[in-house]
Every structure is written in structure tokens, then in C-alpha cells.
Scaffold this motif. Sequence first.
Motif, PDB file in Angstrom:
ATOM      1  N   CYS A  69       0.836  -1.210   0.000  1.00  0.00           N
ATOM      2  CA  CYS A  69       0.000   0.000   0.000  1.00  0.00           C
ATOM      3  C   CYS A  69       0.873   1.263   0.000  1.00  0.00           C
ATOM      4  CB  CYS A  69      -0.918  -0.014   1.219  1.00  0.00           C
ATOM      5  SG  CYS A  69      -2.065   1.389   1.231  1.00  0.00           S
ATOM      6  N   GLU A 104       0.160   4.190   1.157  1.00  0.00           N
ATOM      7  CA  GLU A 104      -0.090   5.123   2.270  1.00  0.00           C
ATOM      8  C   GLU A 104       0.931   4.945   3.397  1.00  0.00           C
ATOM      9  OE1 GLU A 104      -3.391   7.352   2.057  1.00  0.00           O
ATOM     10  OE2 GLU A 104      -2.077   6.959   0.384  1.00  0.00           O
ATOM     11  N   CYS A 114       0.141   5.027   6.937  1.00  0.00           N
ATOM     12  CA  CYS A 114      -0.513   4.837   8.240  1.00  0.00           C
ATOM     13  C   CYS A 114       0.485   4.164   9.204  1.00  0.00           C
ATOM     14  CB  CYS A 114      -1.774   3.986   8.081  1.00  0.00           C
ATOM     15  SG  CYS A 114      -2.832   4.583   6.725  1.00  0.00           S
ATOM     16  N   CYS A 168       0.304   0.425  10.339  1.00  0.00           N
ATOM     17  CA  CYS A 168      -0.124  -0.623   9.404  1.00  0.00           C
ATOM     18  C   CYS A 168       1.006  -1.465   8.798  1.00  0.00           C
ATOM     19  CB  CYS A 168      -0.953  -0.008   8.282  1.00  0.00           C
ATOM     20  SG  CYS A 168      -1.671  -1.286   7.226  1.00  0.00           S
ATOM     21  N   ARG A 219      -3.067  11.181   3.727  1.00  0.00           N
ATOM     22  CA  ARG A 219      -4.453  11.613   3.472  1.00  0.00           C
ATOM     23  C   ARG A 219      -4.927  12.307   4.730  1.00  0.00           C
ATOM     24  NH1 ARG A 219      -7.804   5.938   3.688  1.00  0.00           N
ATOM     25  NH2 ARG A 219      -5.984   5.253   2.508  1.00  0.00           N
TER      26      ARG A 219
HETATM   27 FE1  SF4 Z   1      -2.869   1.211   3.329  1.00  0.00          FE
HETATM   28 FE2  SF4 Z   1      -3.275   2.696   5.519  1.00  0.00          FE
HETATM   29 FE3  SF4 Z   1      -5.147   0.906   4.670  1.00  0.00          FE
HETATM   30 FE4  SF4 Z   1      -2.796   0.081   5.719  1.00  0.00          FE
HETATM   31  S1  SF4 Z   1      -4.425   1.209   6.764  1.00  0.00           S
HETATM   32  S2  SF4 Z   1      -3.802  -0.736   3.930  1.00  0.00           S
HETATM   33  S3  SF4 Z   1      -1.381   1.650   4.924  1.00  0.00           S
HETATM   34  S4  SF4 Z   1      -4.468   2.770   3.613  1.00  0.00           S
END
Ligand code: SF4
Length: 344
Positions: A70, A72, A74, A77, A185
Amino acid sequence: MSSQPSSQPIAFQPAVEPVIATTWPVAEVLALFNLPFNDLLFRAQQVHRQHFDATEVELATLLSIKTGGCPEDCGYCPQAARYDTGVTAQKILPLATVLEAAREAKAHGATRFCMGAAWREPKDRDLEQVEEMVREVKALGLETCATLGMLGVGQAERLKDAGLDYYNHNLDTAPEFYANVISTRDYQHRLDTLGRVRGAGIKVCCGGIVGMGESRLQRAGLVAQLANLDPYPESVPVNHLVQVEGTPLHGLDPLDPLEFVRTVAVARITMPKARVRLSAGRRQMGEAVQALCFLAGANSIFYGDKLLTTGNPEVDEDQALLAKLGMHTRNTAIDARCDVTEES
Ligand code: SF4
Ligand code: SAM
Ligand code: DTB
């Protein structure tokens, strides 16, 4: 975190503005958190019993339909590509694999099946495959839920047409703490997606994570955000951070388990009719803390030996715990008959 409208491309402007009321000022939510523990649990129990059978629990099974890689950031995660967590990126699962997992979940007694994808947002061609999964899983007689990241214009409507019952999209934490955890985000993006989900007539599953280093005031801030959505979410997952090596939040001091129980109780009091789900972190919790969470008004769990990439209690263990507590599982067939009776 910025509370300004986002400057994202037009596709991420909200189709329907979510209404934020102030039914629950943060100070009032904090006052609930500050109650003596026994008084808080007593109040939560009273509210729970007004709206639910307090011995009933819903079983929801999760499946990661697209794992890892992913973009992102976070901080909690394991699926973020930028953290070295040992999770490897995979392609979207074939339909047959998803259906096999859904059949197994149903055979074990789950009534809801939640499909999760490690996406910032689904591409239109990804969504086609998810639509097919939703249609087929629903045809098995399961409630369907998906968590695919942010939704753009028309995407929620497509999922609704495929038969999606719930969309999970978490606010994760209080607005004031959010920037400590995620930078790719903002909070408004999340509210925009929730507005689209509501606007399409899909039920909202929205909660957060505690134990990320936030203060009690910030936990109250998260619950107030959720409770002030109008209407508040039908389903509220309360996750305890699962600390995964390689993520920025690994190594934090663990949250006091009684503070987790308080969060569940406050969610129950402020969102009386919601399914409050005891979500990630149950494996680390032990039976006594889980029992306190049920006493505090939790009435749903993630069920099955895996969450998305991390572990969850084994099915046998959960069956044994529920039997020990004299709890029984939700039967959607009976609920449907009751709904018909109520309407006629
Ligand atoms: Fe991606 Fe954040 Fe969802 Fe994990 S929590 S899958 S890093 S968007
Ligand atoms: N990628 C999509 C998104 O973020 O919207 C959907 C999947 S994402 C994994 C769904 C939710 O799982 C997150 O919003 C977060 O609340 C929860 N989550 C992820 N990792 C977690 C962890 N280590 N501990 C507790 N909850 C976690
Ligand atoms: C939610 O609130 N919690 C679930 C579900 N919605 C998608 C996810 C928990 C993930 C825990 C970490 C993992 O297994 O990767």
C-alpha cells in the motif's frame, strides 16, 4: 491535521456532505471516560440492555482480498509498502478463493463477511472484481462488508448496486492526533468517503484504533467524532493497536487494558444502537478483558484465526469463551423474520 477542505482532484470532493452535529461535545464524552469504572460500566450496561440482548454477539469474518504494497503511510499498518514488516505485496485474490473463505466463515457461524484491500483507493477495474465478489458472497446468505480505502464519485453507488451492506472506513483517531499517525491523506478525505457511503445508502462501519499514544482526551475526541456523525455509524469497530515490528508505532508503551474497556463503554453509551465491535487486538487481551468488553456493551467480534495480516483467536477458542460466558451468536435469519413481523 488540516480541517480545511482538501485540495484533492475533483473526484474526491464529497458527493454528499456528511452532517456533523454536536450531540456529544468532547467535554461530555470525556466526563463519561472519567466516571468511576463501575459507574461507567453500569451505565453502558443499561444502555446496551435497552437496545440489545446483552448475551448476543455478532460474528464477522475478515478476509484480505488484496494484501500489502500500500502506498499510504498509516503508522500502525503492516501493509504499508514503505515499512519493512515482512508483509509481501500480493495481487487481488481470485473470486473462487474468496468464495471458499466465505463458505467456510458461514459454516463456522459468521453472519458478516468483510473484504479488505490494501489500497489508498480502488481503481475502477479493481472495483469490477470487488463487485463480483460482493454479489457472490451475498448470494451465499452472508451480510457483505468491504474496506477498500477512499471512494471516488460513483464508486459507492456501484458497490450498493452489487449488494454491499456495509462499508468500513475508519476515522482511526481524534482530529488533533491524526497527523501523528498518517500524513498521506487527511481527516477530511475520510469524512468525504463516509459521506459518499451514506449518500449511496450503504450502512456505515466506522471506528478507530486506541493505544497509539493518544491521550484520554483524544480518545474522547475520536468517540465524539463518531457519535456526532448524523446518523452515527451502524457498526463501530474499536481496535486495540496491534504493534507490528517495522511500523513506526511498534514499541509504544501498551495501553492499560481497563482504558480499552472504558473506550468500549463510552462508545456504547454515545452510540446506543450501534454494533460495537471488539476488533483488532483480542489475541493480546486475554479472556477476562474480553469479558469486561462484552459487559461494557461490545456485541460483535472479528471471528476467524486471522484479521488481515495478523493473528486473531482461533475459532475453537472463541467458541469456548462464548460458551463459558453463556453468550450466543446473532442469527440473521431470525432477525429478518423479526423485521418482517415488526413491519406487518
Ligand atoms: Fe494502506 Fe493505511 Fe489501509 Fe494500511 S491502513 S492498507 S497503509 S491505507
Ligand atoms: N486500506 C483501506 C483503508 O485504510 O481504508 C482498508 C484496509 S485498512 C487495513 C482498515 C483499518 O484497519 C484501518 O483503518 C485501521 O483502523 C485498521 N488497522 C490496520 N492496521 C492495524 C493495526 N496494526 N492495529 C489495529 N488496527 C489496524
Ligand atoms: C477494522 O476496523 N479492523 C479490521 C477491519 N476493520 C478491516 C482490520 C484490523 C487489521 C489489523 C492488522 C492486520 O491484521 O493487518
